[in-house]
Design a protein around this motif. Structure first.
Motif, PDB file in Angstrom:
ATOM      1  N   UNK A   9       8.590  -3.055  -6.041  1.00  0.00           N
ATOM      2  CA  UNK A   9       7.954  -4.277  -6.537  1.00  0.00           C
ATOM      3  C   UNK A   9       6.729  -4.631  -5.708  1.00  0.00           C
ATOM      4  N   UNK A  10       6.803  -4.420  -4.398  1.00  0.00           N
ATOM      5  CA  UNK A  10       5.662  -4.703  -3.526  1.00  0.00           C
ATOM      6  C   UNK A  10       4.463  -3.848  -3.915  1.00  0.00           C
ATOM      7  N   UNK A  11       4.682  -2.558  -4.131  1.00  0.00           N
ATOM      8  CA  UNK A  11       3.577  -1.674  -4.479  1.00  0.00           C
ATOM      9  C   UNK A  11       3.027  -1.986  -5.863  1.00  0.00           C
ATOM     10  N   UNK A  18      -4.161  -6.515  -5.430  1.00  0.00           N
ATOM     11  CA  UNK A  18      -4.881  -6.088  -4.246  1.00  0.00           C
ATOM     12  C   UNK A  18      -4.296  -6.690  -2.978  1.00  0.00           C
ATOM     13  N   UNK A  19      -4.679  -6.121  -1.850  1.00  0.00           N
ATOM     14  CA  UNK A  19      -4.075  -6.526  -0.580  1.00  0.00           C
ATOM     15  C   UNK A  19      -4.409  -7.964  -0.219  1.00  0.00           C
ATOM     16  N   UNK A  20      -5.658  -8.367  -0.374  1.00  0.00           N
ATOM     17  CA  UNK A  20      -6.063  -9.704   0.052  1.00  0.00           C
ATOM     18  C   UNK A  20      -5.304 -10.795  -0.685  1.00  0.00           C
ATOM     19  N   UNK A  21      -5.001 -10.574  -1.963  1.00  0.00           N
ATOM     20  CA  UNK A  21      -4.319 -11.595  -2.756  1.00  0.00           C
ATOM     21  C   UNK A  21      -2.799 -11.486  -2.691  1.00  0.00           C
ATOM     22  N   UNK A  22      -2.312 -10.444  -2.058  1.00  0.00           N
ATOM     23  CA  UNK A  22      -0.868 -10.285  -1.913  1.00  0.00           C
ATOM     24  C   UNK A  22      -0.367 -11.214  -0.815  1.00  0.00           C
ATOM     25  N   UNK A  23       0.643 -12.005  -1.097  1.00  0.00           N
ATOM     26  CA  UNK A  23       1.231 -12.900  -0.097  1.00  0.00           C
ATOM     27  C   UNK A  23       2.735 -12.664  -0.042  1.00  0.00           C
ATOM     28  N   UNK A  24       3.320 -13.050   1.062  1.00  0.00           N
ATOM     29  CA  UNK A  24       4.767 -12.950   1.191  1.00  0.00           C
ATOM     30  C   UNK A  24       5.457 -13.863   0.174  1.00  0.00           C
ATOM     31  N   UNK A  25       4.828 -14.970  -0.137  1.00  0.00           N
ATOM     32  CA  UNK A  25       5.401 -15.862  -1.142  1.00  0.00           C
ATOM     33  C   UNK A  25       5.419 -15.202  -2.515  1.00  0.00           C
ATOM     34  N   UNK A  50      -5.767   5.691  -6.038  1.00  0.00           N
ATOM     35  CA  UNK A  50      -6.419   4.406  -6.265  1.00  0.00           C
ATOM     36  C   UNK A  50      -5.875   3.339  -5.328  1.00  0.00           C
ATOM     37  N   UNK A  51      -4.563   3.352  -5.125  1.00  0.00           N
ATOM     38  CA  UNK A  51      -3.938   2.376  -4.244  1.00  0.00           C
ATOM     39  C   UNK A  51      -4.409   2.563  -2.803  1.00  0.00           C
ATOM     40  N   UNK A  52      -4.438   3.800  -2.333  1.00  0.00           N
ATOM     41  CA  UNK A  52      -4.826   4.071  -0.955  1.00  0.00           C
ATOM     42  C   UNK A  52      -6.300   3.763  -0.724  1.00  0.00           C
ATOM     43  N   UNK A  53      -7.154   4.004  -1.716  1.00  0.00           N
ATOM     44  CA  UNK A  53      -8.571   3.659  -1.553  1.00  0.00           C
ATOM     45  C   UNK A  53      -8.727   2.162  -1.332  1.00  0.00           C
TER      46      UNK A  53
END
Length: 201
Positions: free
Chosen positions: A28-30, A37-44, A109-112
């Motif tokens: 689910x995290x991936x 994207x990483x910046x918008x991903x939060x623990x919440x 794409x994810x790793x880039x």
């Protein structure tokens, strides 16, 4: 310190998550990472998507960088440490045989995106190195070490220290040169034409 970029030191409390639940959570995290994207991903957001409390997440992981890096580690289709066929050529063949074109396209794409984010987030870069890159480099070094012990590769082969750089480079170079991600056939041909000959195998 902000929880999203907390220290990498491991938690000491025992996790209440089962291995199956952890695997589901990592998936689910991936998926969420691919969506926002990483910046918008939060623990919440992770807690909401996985129906898991933030407290439970922080008992298991120290922050977003470690959670993302461990999710990537868990979802890897193959690790060098798993491979030992008795020959270096066979080891590389076994690695390639476990790859798939759809998976490589999706993961590339994810790793880039993560590599770009790592430039702005040193804590992410540290987590990726500690939990993903270093273990793979260790596994590759062991695989190459076995080839040296068997006499397949000379211990002083000039190309030996550069094999990790070569393998990482092939994944990035094809995207840059041809605007297409590397696939298993390309990886196999590259290893046969470049890596093994450089090691005189």
């Amino acid at each position: 310190m902000d929880g999203e970029g907390a220290t990498l030191s491991p938690r000491t409390r025992r996790s209440k998550l089962t291995p199956q639940r952890v695997a589901e959570l990592f998936g689910s995290v991936l998926q969420l990472l691919r969506e926002v994207g990483y910046d918008s991903l939060t623990m919440e957001a992770v807690a909401t998507r996985t129906r898991c409390s933030k407290a439970t997440l922080y008992r298991q992981w120290t922050g977003k960088p470690q959670l993302v890096a461990q999710a990537l580690r868990h979802e890897k289709p193959v690790t060098f440490a798993d491979i030992d066929t008795g020959s270096l050529r066979g080891d590389f063949t076994a690695v390639v045989d476990r790859l798939s074109t759809p998976r490589m396209e999706r993961d590339s794409a994810l790793l880039r995106g993560l590599l770009q984010a790592a430039h702005a987030h040193p804590d992410l870069l540290a987590a990726l190195r500690e939990l993903l890159v270093v273990p793979e480099l260790t596994g590759l070094a062991e695989m190459l070490g076995h080839a040296v012990e068997r006499g397949e590769v000379a211990s002083d082969a000039p190309a030996l220290p550069f094999v990790p750089h070569t393998l990482v480079g092939l994944l990035i170079a094809r995207q840059l040169a041809e605007d297409t991600p590397a696939d298993p056939a390309f990886v196999r041909d590259y290893i046969d034409a470049v890596v093994l000959p450089a090691l005189d195998v």
